[in-house]
Design a protein around this motif. Structure first.
Motif, mmCIF file in Angstrom:
data_model
loop_
_atom_site.group_PDB
_atom_site.id
_atom_site.type_symbol
_atom_site.label_atom_id
_atom_site.label_comp_id
_atom_site.label_asym_id
_atom_site.label_seq_id
_atom_site.Cartn_x
_atom_site.Cartn_y
_atom_site.Cartn_z
ATOM 1 N N THR A 22 58.956 109.507 35.687
ATOM 2 C CA THR A 22 58.968 109.754 36.646
ATOM 3 C C THR A 22 57.678 109.346 37.256
ATOM 4 N N ALA A 70 64.584 111.609 35.106
ATOM 5 C CA ALA A 70 63.819 110.424 35.652
ATOM 6 C C ALA A 70 64.216 109.856 36.931
ATOM 7 N N ASN A 71 64.840 110.715 37.547
ATOM 8 C CA ASN A 71 65.659 110.535 38.422
ATOM 9 C C ASN A 71 64.925 110.656 39.758
ATOM 10 N N GLU A 72 63.987 111.519 39.618
ATOM 11 C CA GLU A 72 63.814 112.753 41.175
ATOM 12 C C GLU A 72 61.842 112.012 41.203
ATOM 13 N N GLU A 73 61.400 112.587 42.145
ATOM 14 C CA GLU A 73 59.750 111.786 42.904
ATOM 15 C C GLU A 73 58.966 113.236 43.609
ATOM 16 N N ARG A 117 65.055 112.815 44.644
ATOM 17 C CA ARG A 117 66.123 113.023 44.219
ATOM 18 C C ARG A 117 66.848 111.979 44.500
ATOM 19 N N ASP A 118 66.324 110.441 43.954
ATOM 20 C CA ASP A 118 67.075 109.658 44.124
ATOM 21 C C ASP A 118 66.895 109.111 45.285
#
Length: 165
Positions: A22, A70-73, A117-118
């Protein structure tokens, strides 16, 4: 590996935290103007503030690693910090560097965040984190943790804000 860099011309300190599944970035906007962001004394130097900033950034990193997919920032800009307690000036001879914890000196933090997200914005906002009951709430952090009250406050905010995502 941790990297601290300061752009004193615009008063922004960015703290890069280790890359993980992340992604989290934490920046500190004009830290020299924060209400109270030093462990050691009320007249903080840049080095004193950097220590608190490092600990805040690391805690946000740990929270994101445990609670975000995992696909979020997550991007966080810290706008102000006011640590729990205060330094009492009349104690200058005996305990000038001792932070006095009282029920009326609760921890506060103002921040701006964006969750992606993505690569697409999912949530954003500017918030004031405050824990007025910090001495009455249960706290899982050690009494020797200098950021124990702030970490509990950050945990609570993170859970409320991102548990639905």
């Amino acid at each position: 590996m941790r990297k601290l860099s300061s752009l004193s011309s615009i008063g922004l300190l960015a703290v890069a935290v280790p890359a993980a599944a992340t992604s989290v970035s934490v920046s500190f906007v004009q830290p020299e103007r924060y209400t109270d962001a030093s462990y050691s004394h009320p007249y903080a130097t840049e080095k004193d503030r950097a220590e608190v900033q490092r600990d805040i950034a690391q805690h946000f990193q740990r929270l994101a690693e445990r609670r975000l997919p995992a696909n979020e920032e997550l991007r966080i800009e810290v706008l102000d910090v006011d640590l729990a307690g205060w330094f009492e000036p009349f104690r200058f001879r005996t305990a000038a560097d001792v932070r006095i914890i009282r029920d009326i000196a609760w921890p506060r933090m103002k921040l701006r965040y964006t969750l992606l997200r993505d690569g697409q914005p999912l949530a954003s906002g500017e918030e004031q984190l405050v824990d007025m009951n910090y001495l009455m709430n249960s706290n899982v952090y050690s009494g020797s943790d200098r950021l124990r009250y702030e970490k509990a406050m950050m945990d609570d905010w993170f859970e409320k804000r991102f548990s639905a995502h």
